[in-house]
Design an enzyme around this catalytic site. Structure first.
Site, mmCIF file in Angstrom:
data_model
loop_
_atom_site.group_PDB
_atom_site.id
_atom_site.type_symbol
_atom_site.label_atom_id
_atom_site.label_comp_id
_atom_site.label_asym_id
_atom_site.label_seq_id
_atom_site.Cartn_x
_atom_site.Cartn_y
_atom_site.Cartn_z
ATOM 1 N N SER A 23 0.750 -1.092 0.006
ATOM 2 C CA SER A 23 0.053 0.162 0.325
ATOM 3 C C SER A 23 0.900 1.353 -0.028
ATOM 4 O O SER A 23 1.976 1.201 0.467
ATOM 5 C CB SER A 23 -0.826 -0.137 1.170
ATOM 6 N N TYR A 36 -1.472 -0.392 10.595
ATOM 7 C CA TYR A 36 -1.590 -0.686 9.067
ATOM 8 C C TYR A 36 -0.136 -0.263 8.323
ATOM 9 O O TYR A 36 0.173 -0.934 7.383
ATOM 10 C CB TYR A 36 -2.817 0.288 8.489
#
Length: 157
Positions: A23, A36
């Protein structure tokens, strides 16, 4: 698990290509996304390790670091911040690429044996800013963190 499953097969045949999906959060350590960010940065680190370990055996590695695009991320999001899901939904809705366009960029990267794929223009700009003028990047992220904190304090009060 995928790397563990396919690496022996690729070694046996003397070629292959691993594609890991990370990501933009892996390279943009934005506030309120610590867990995350860390997991996505781990995917990049694993990919770099595999890149150098496996290249001599004819096995290539690509890691993809997309920003927001239409996915089910909001449905699977786990966060202690109630406003985060709303923010994520808004960011997904404003994404500049479709899943198909991201997939096309991944395919081109594999064909060209490119290591890192930042599908969106915004991600590539962020990467360059972070590396060429880190003080600008640091200032912007710190500012975003302050704004988020202020927003959270207002919603709690």
């Amino acid at each position: 698990r995928g790397c563990r499953a396919f690496t022996p097969l690729f070694k046996a045949q003397g070629s292959g290509h691993i594609v890991n999906i990370s990501s933009l959060a892996a390279i943009a350590s934005l506030p309120a996304m610590g867990a995350y960010n860390v997991t996505k940065a781990g995917v990049v680190s694993l990919s770099e390790t595999l890149r150098f370990e496996l290249a001599p055996r004819g096995i290539h590695t690509t890691v993809v670091c997309p920003g927001f695009f239409a996915t089910n991320l909001a449905e699977t999001l786990r966060t202690p911040e109630p406003s985060m899901e709303k923010t994520v939904r808004k960011l997904i809705a404003g994404g500049s690429l479709t899943a198909g366009q991201v997939a096309e960029r991944i395919i081109r990267a594999v064909e060209r044996k490119r290591f890192m794929v930042l599908p969106q223009k915004e991600g590539r700009i962020l990467w360059w800013i972070r590396h060429l003028v880190p003080f600008v990047y640091n200032w912007q992220v710190a500012r975003a963190g302050r704004q988020l904190q202020e927003k959270l304090e207002r919603s709690d009060g």
